[in-house]
Design an enzyme around this catalytic site. Structure first.
Site, short mmCIF file in Angstrom:
data_model
loop_
_atom_site.label_atom_id
_atom_site.label_comp_id
_atom_site.label_asym_id
_atom_site.label_seq_id
_atom_site.Cartn_x
_atom_site.Cartn_y
_atom_site.Cartn_z
N GLU A 158 -1.69 -8.91 3.30
CA GLU A 158 -1.58 -9.49 4.65
C GLU A 158 -2.93 -9.89 5.24
O GLU A 158 -2.98 -10.63 6.22
CB GLU A 158 -0.83 -8.54 5.59
CG GLU A 158 -1.58 -7.29 6.03
CD GLU A 158 -1.42 -6.12 5.08
OE1 GLU A 158 -1.13 -6.34 3.88
OE2 GLU A 158 -1.60 -4.96 5.51
N HIS A 196 -3.67 -4.84 0.27
CA HIS A 196 -3.12 -5.40 1.51
C HIS A 196 -3.16 -6.93 1.49
O HIS A 196 -4.13 -7.54 1.98
CB HIS A 196 -3.91 -4.89 2.72
CG HIS A 196 -3.65 -3.46 3.02
ND1 HIS A 196 -2.62 -3.04 3.83
CD2 HIS A 196 -4.28 -2.34 2.59
CE1 HIS A 196 -2.63 -1.72 3.90
NE2 HIS A 196 -3.62 -1.27 3.16
N CYS A 202 0.83 -1.20 0.00
CA CYS A 202 0.00 0.00 0.00
C CYS A 202 0.87 1.26 0.00
O CYS A 202 1.44 1.58 -1.03
CB CYS A 202 -0.99 -0.04 1.15
SG CYS A 202 -2.44 0.96 0.79
N1 GLN Z 1 -1.75 6.86 2.79
C1 GLN Z 1 -1.87 6.10 1.61
C2 GLN Z 1 -3.21 6.29 0.93
O1 GLN Z 1 -4.13 6.74 1.56
C3 GLN Z 1 -1.60 4.63 1.86
C4 GLN Z 1 -2.63 3.97 2.72
C5 GLN Z 1 -2.19 2.64 3.26
O2 GLN Z 1 -1.01 2.31 3.22
N2 GLN Z 1 -3.07 1.87 3.81
O3 GLN Z 1 -3.37 5.98 -0.22
#
Ligand code: GLN
EC number: 6.3.4.2
Length: 539
Positions: free
Chosen positions: A512, A510, A383
């Site tokens: 995970e 994600h 992410c």
């Molecule tokens: N801050 C980044 C976004 O909002 C990544 C978010 C995250 O890593 N969950 O896109």
């Protein structure tokens, strides 16, 4: 349907969630279809807006619900896929009651805690029951500690519910602590007695008491707890501190045959003893691995045990798959800004940059990604970690020196990561995120596709606002960045990789949240394999 309710006493952080999840594992291994859920007494509607300092990780479900991290344990310990119906908070309960009141649905009555709020809680239990006719046992963990004012309405609702569905269909399990007093050299049962007394005062007699202990639970103490708490001695179960891994918890609880006690209570005693060979094998692989790798996780909440829970668990799953112990080095990204990447993470076999929000530590993460790319160290960006990899590549390979995400620098000349046009201007926190599972297309011939066993479609969970900016796609691709996956619906970039690097992959989603003990996520498995290869080269 049969019901298990798990409450906690004495202190928090008892491992109540793990105890509940372990019971799920054991019942599932008896051939029963289980479903797990959590009731959280806090007033937030969901933990999505809470700081990791308050709450640890926010666990995201397929349907986009932002939930308590215990739901992560539930999904890892059982095969059930959970939904937003499986995490009820007081915030949701009151929100619903007040909306109904405003709509006039209470027909002029005085709206009260009992019955209106308790009805709302019971209503959720009935809804989950009706929506899941194939489930044999619904396991519900109640957050917090018995005696907390905010938990009272949940306890009262459960008391009423157990009468409605018949006590023979319900098993109440209370998890407590038996503190060991060093100076006296003794384990103490009094807090347990008092906590059970509190529960009984509220009208609930626990059927089984799980005693969390550092040491063993001796016969005398079992007898004492049984007598004072009004349960049979065999229903006093020890839950010892496990020596190596949380995946030992089901095996530990099995020693006192908790699953047998539960099925006997709820009339499912005919089910066979659990066949736990697969679980035992997994635990053995975690405890006695042949190889070892060191992975740096460079984040922002690194001192917190729970902030990156699912990532740490996924590394354990992938490690076990490769017969490898994954030694995790937690690195504060800001330390890399202060001391340089070489000094802080020079000797690791892999670097992982997890998700995150806000600009603290960003430059340190970019330095970590640069160092990984230039030194051929496996890099896995999740992410935010994918966005970091993109920014780093734009700056240092494409020469777009001030490339950035508009999250960190609103007026950057090269917004390689930015909000999608239609999202601009929406400021309402919590509502604008891309949340939950969606389908993406994988491109054949890429490293990512190979790791996913040449699948052409994948489904992964998201939680982010910002996206790879397609205006820069051509330029970055020409410089050697490969886009290995895009979202099926909008063509948003989902995975980037560098083909000639041993492992340099960033995923906008994600992974995970979908890794399981005997089924590691392919990207984690690939990352650990690459780290293992590197560690052998270094030897
Ligand atoms: N801050 C980044 C976004 O909002 C990544 C978010 C995250 O890593 N969950 O896109």
């Amino acid at each position: 349907m049969k019901y298990i309710f798990v409450t906690g006493g004495v202190v928090s952080s008892l491992g109540k969630g793990l105890a509940a999840a372990s019971i799920g594992t054991l019942l599932e291994h008896r051939g029963l279809k289980t479903l797990m859920q959590k009731f959280d007494p806090y007033l937030n509607v969901d933990p999505g807006t809470m700081s990791p300092y308050q709450h640890g990780e926010v666990y995201v479900l397929d349907d986009g619900a932002e939930t308590d991290l215990d739901l992560g344990h539930y999904e890892r310990f059982t095969s059930g896929v959970l939904s937003r119906m499986n995490n009820l908070t007081s915030g949701q309960v009151f929100d619903s009651v007040i909306r109904k009141e405003r709509r006039g649905e209470y027909l002029g009555k005085t709206v009260q805690f009992i019955p209106h709020v308790t009805d709302e809680i019971k209503c959720r239990l009935h809804k989950v029951t009706n929506d899941n006719p194939d489930v044999d046992v619904l396991i519900t963990e109640i957050g917090g500690t018995v005696g907390d004012m905010e938990g009272l309405l949940f306890i009262e609702a459960l008391r009423q519910f157990s009468l409605e569905v018949g006590k023979e269909n319900v098993c109440f399990i209370h998890v407590t602590l038996l503190p060991f007093i060093k100076a006296a050299g003794e384990v103490k049962t009094k807090p347990t007695q008092q906590s059970v007394a509190k529960l009984r005062e509220l009208g609930i007699q626990p059927d089984i008491i799980i005693c969390r202990t550092e040491a063993d639970l001796d016969e005398d103490n079992r007898k004492k707890i049984a007598m004072f708490c009004n349960v049979e001695k065999k229903n006093v179960v020890a839950f010892r501190d496990v020596a190596h891994t949380i995946y030992e918890c089901p095996l530990d609880l099995r020693r006192d045959k908790i699953d047998r006690l539960v099925v006997d209570k709820i009339g499912l005693g005919h089910t066979p003893s659990p066949a736990l060979e697969d679980w035992e094998l997994f635990v053995q692989r975690v405890i006695h691995p042949k190889h070892k790798v060191t992975i740096a996780v460079a984040g922002k909440y690194i001192e917190l045990q729970d902030a990156y829970k699912s990532i740490y668990e996924s590394l354990i799953h992938a490690g076990a798959h490769h017969d490898t112990k994954v030694q995790i080095v937690r690195v504060e990204a800001e330390a890399i800004e202060d001391h340089g990447a070489e000094a802080v993470i020079g000797d690791v076999d892999g670097i992982l940059v997890p998700g995150g929000f806000g600009d603290r530590g960003i430059e340190g993460k970019i330095l970590a990604a640069k160092y990984a790319r230039e030194s051929n160290i496996p890099y896995f960006g999740i992410c935010l970690g994918m966005q970091i990899a993109t920014i780093e590549f734009a700056r240092n390979v494409c020469g777009l020196e001030e490339a950035n995400s508009t999250e960190f620098q609103k007026k950057t000349p090269h917004p390689v990561i930015c909000l999608q046009e239609e999202q601009k201007g929406i400021e309402d926190m919590g509502a604008t995120m891309r949340l939950g599972s969606s389908e993406s297309i994988l491109f054949a011939g890429t490293q990512a596709a190979e790791l996913y066993d040449n699948a052409d479609r994948i489904h992964e969970r998201h939680r982010h606002r910002y996206e790879f900016n397609s205006d820069y796609q051509d330029q970055l691709q020409e410089a050697g960045l490969v886009i290995s996956s895009v979202s099926a619906e909008e063509g948003l970039v989902e995975i980037v990789e560098i083909p000639e690097h041993p492992f340099y992959i960033g995923a906008q989603f994600h992974p995970e949240f979908q890794s399981k003990p005997n089924k590691p996520h392919p990207l984690f498995a690939g990352f650990v394999a690459a780290a293992l290869k590197r560690s052998h080269l270094e030897e």
